[in-house]
Design a protein around this motif. Structure first.
Motif, PDB file in Angstrom:
ATOM      1  N   UNK A 122      -1.669   1.996 -13.877  1.00 28.48           N
ATOM      2  CA  UNK A 122      -2.104   2.084 -12.481  1.00 28.48           C
ATOM      3  C   UNK A 122      -2.891   0.833 -12.077  1.00 28.48           C
ATOM      4  N   UNK A 123      -3.789   0.392 -12.941  1.00 28.56           N
ATOM      5  CA  UNK A 123      -4.601  -0.795 -12.652  1.00 28.56           C
ATOM      6  C   UNK A 123      -3.737  -2.046 -12.582  1.00 28.56           C
ATOM      7  N   UNK A 127      -3.261  -4.627  -9.326  1.00 32.58           N
ATOM      8  CA  UNK A 127      -3.589  -6.052  -9.395  1.00 32.58           C
ATOM      9  C   UNK A 127      -2.361  -6.954  -9.477  1.00 32.58           C
ATOM     10  N   UNK A 128      -1.181  -6.361  -9.410  1.00 28.53           N
ATOM     11  CA  UNK A 128       0.044  -7.132  -9.575  1.00 28.53           C
ATOM     12  C   UNK A 128       0.247  -8.095  -8.412  1.00 28.53           C
ATOM     13  N   UNK A 132       5.947  -4.930  -4.082  1.00 28.89           N
ATOM     14  CA  UNK A 132       6.351  -3.596  -4.526  1.00 28.89           C
ATOM     15  C   UNK A 132       7.862  -3.433  -4.457  1.00 28.89           C
ATOM     16  N   UNK A 133       8.390  -2.569  -5.309  1.00 29.82           N
ATOM     17  CA  UNK A 133       9.829  -2.319  -5.336  1.00 29.82           C
ATOM     18  C   UNK A 133      10.252  -1.620  -4.048  1.00 29.82           C
ATOM     19  N   UNK A 134      11.472  -1.906  -3.597  1.00 29.18           N
ATOM     20  CA  UNK A 134      11.961  -1.330  -2.351  1.00 29.18           C
ATOM     21  C   UNK A 134      12.285   0.152  -2.495  1.00 29.18           C
TER      22      UNK A 134
END
Length: 173
Positions: A122-123, A127-128, A132-134
């Motif tokens: 989750x963390x 912080x990525x 985000x993936x579609x």
């Protein structure tokens, strides 16, 4: 200090041998006098080394020495919340001031690794730097998962302690 030097040539080998003699017998120092400054320095270093090693052993709970010492006055150790770091009389404390809970559990119990992996994942997602993936499916927000969980090592989960934090409605009694 006077140096006396003499040399002679051996007839058999035709090599020069130098013999140097230091000081007369009355000018020679005893080894205790000669190494006295080094002995003082050694004593200081020895005491500093022992003191440093003792502090490291206490801080790291080496061979359980800190837990042993805290067991003489467990009330003071628990009041200072030292049982978060060092087990006292076989018990450790889990403390989370952000969520507002704390409890004591047996020191030989281990934390649930699944919760640790979920929290790390989750963390990492938070912080990525990647977009985000579609096709990402939204998480269900009404599912309450434990924040922490502890249990005996090697068990299947029949005996454990877990903490789930969830909101409480205003009309709850």
């Amino acid at each position: 200090m006077a140096l006396q030097s003499s040399s002679f040539i051996s007839n058999n080998t035709l090599k020069r041998i130098n013999i140097t003699q230091c000081c007369s017998s009355r000018e020679q120092q005893q080894p205790a006098e000669q190494f006295a400054p080094l002995a003082n320095r050694f004593q200081r270093r020895l005491l500093l080394g022992i003191g440093s090693a003792s502090l490291v052993a206490l801080g790291a709970n080496f061979a359980g020495i800190t837990s042993f010492l805290l067991a003489f006055s467990p009330e003071n150790g628990r009041n200072l919340k030292l049982d978060v770091l060092y087990p006292i009389r076989g018990y450790s404390r889990c403390l989370d001031t952000n969520q507002g809970f704390e409890f004591i559990y047996p020191a030989n119990w281990v934390g649930d690794q699944t919760l640790l992996y979920r929290a790390a994942k989750k963390r990492e997602a938070e912080l990525s730097l990647d977009p985000p993936a579609l096709n990402a499916t939204p998480k269900r927000s009404n599912v309450s998962e434990p924040i922490v969980a502890f249990g005996p090592p090697g068990s299947t989960g029949e005996l454990n302690v877990s903490v789930i934090v969830s909101p409480v409605s205003q009309d709850f009694s």
